[in-house]
Write an enzyme that holds these catalytic residues in place. Structure first.
Site, PDB file in Angstrom:
ATOM      1  N   ASP A   7       0.853  -1.189   0.000  1.00  0.00           N
ATOM      2  CA  ASP A   7       0.000   0.000   0.000  1.00  0.00           C
ATOM      3  C   ASP A   7       0.889   1.239   0.000  1.00  0.00           C
ATOM      4  O   ASP A   7       1.782   1.365   0.848  1.00  0.00           O
ATOM      5  CB  ASP A   7      -0.904   0.020   1.231  1.00  0.00           C
ATOM      6  CG  ASP A   7      -1.995  -1.047   1.183  1.00  0.00           C
ATOM      7  OD1 ASP A   7      -2.028  -1.815   0.203  1.00  0.00           O
ATOM      8  OD2 ASP A   7      -2.805  -1.105   2.124  1.00  0.00           O
TER       9      ASP A   7
ATOM     10  N   ASP B 156     -15.241  -2.768  -0.872  1.00  0.00           N
ATOM     11  CA  ASP B 156     -14.867  -2.534   0.525  1.00  0.00           C
ATOM     12  C   ASP B 156     -16.131  -2.186   1.290  1.00  0.00           C
ATOM     13  O   ASP B 156     -16.844  -1.247   0.917  1.00  0.00           O
ATOM     14  CB  ASP B 156     -13.861  -1.386   0.617  1.00  0.00           C
ATOM     15  CG  ASP B 156     -12.671  -1.580  -0.313  1.00  0.00           C
ATOM     16  OD1 ASP B 156     -12.259  -2.745  -0.475  1.00  0.00           O
ATOM     17  OD2 ASP B 156     -12.174  -0.598  -0.864  1.00  0.00           O
TER      18      ASP B 156
END
Length: 239
Positions: free
Chosen positions: A8, A130
């Site tokens: 990330d 998500d």
């Protein structure tokens, strides 16, 4: 079961967030390329890269770093964060990315997903879903929609999507295990390739997600904190 080590990227660094909170950032490596090289050296056969700045701001902020990672080896890379147009998709694919992850546009511009699958193929386009309390979150997890994860999965299936990356935000970065019930529901009710994400901390967690029939699992903080060793979990679960 495919293991996807996560890289990330925020502000050009390799980080992890806790529950998607941009104020709860831990920097694990100043250079994300080094992090990726580490996972490749430990036997990674696929890399999962997220442009966190792009996800929040709506346009890719770390594209050159991602392109550099994609060129490291012949191992495929999937990436998302700030992908909002055909041009974004084409640019990433042209830089060597194997699969592009669409997130926010799946909620705000679902027709774009449909057209992207028609243009680039279902092997090149995946959707990242998500969820917070069952509903889909977008724009770097800062906005909660009124559509459920299951509803969106089924809509995306109609549009030709074959693979979904499913993250329970409450679990992400908490190392408290995956939301097995929600993930299992998606596996069973959609028939799609579901990649589980968020909360993996142990071999037991990995066994649980393998048992419910996911296609793969994304592992982040557990690798960076060395509670799991990539070479070990690859040898056990990628048989």
């Amino acid at each position: 079961m495919q293991i996807y080590p996560a890289v990330d990227i925020k502000d050009g660094k390799c980080v992890r967030l806790t529950q998607g909170n941009f104020d709860a950032v831990t920097v694990y490596e100043e250079n994300p390329v080094k992090a990726a090289q580490n996972w490749l050296a430990q036997g990674a056969s696929y890399l999962h890269i997220v442009d966190l700045d792009g996800a929040k701001q709506g346009n890719s902020q770390n594209e050159e770093i991602i392109a550099e990672i994609a060129k490291l080896s012949n191992i495929p890379v999937q990436t998302g964060g700030g992908v909002r147009s055909f041009e974004d998709i084409e640019r990433k694919l042209s830089k060597g990315v194997a699969r592009v992850i669409l997130g926010t546009v799946a909620v705000h511009q679902p027709e774009l997903v449909k057209q992207a699958v028609q243009k680039f193929g279902s092997d090149k386009i995946v959707v990242g879903i998500d969820a917070k309390n069952g509903n889909v979150a977008v724009a770097g997890w800062e906005e909660i929609s009124n559509i459920s994860a299951l509803e969106l999965c089924l809509q995306m299936k109609e549009y030709g999507i074959k693979t979904i990356i499913y993250t329970d935000i409450a679990k992400d970065g908490m190392m408290s295990g995956v939301n097995i019930d929600s993930t299992k529901e998606l596996v069973e009710k959609t028939g799609l390739n579901i990649i589980a994400s968020g909360g993996i901390s142990s071999m037991q967690d990995l066994k649980k997600v393998q048992e419910i029939g996911v296609q793969g699992v994304i592992v982040g903080k557990a690798l960076y904190q060395a509670t799991l060793q990539l070479n070990e979990i690859v040898s056990v679960f990628e048989k």
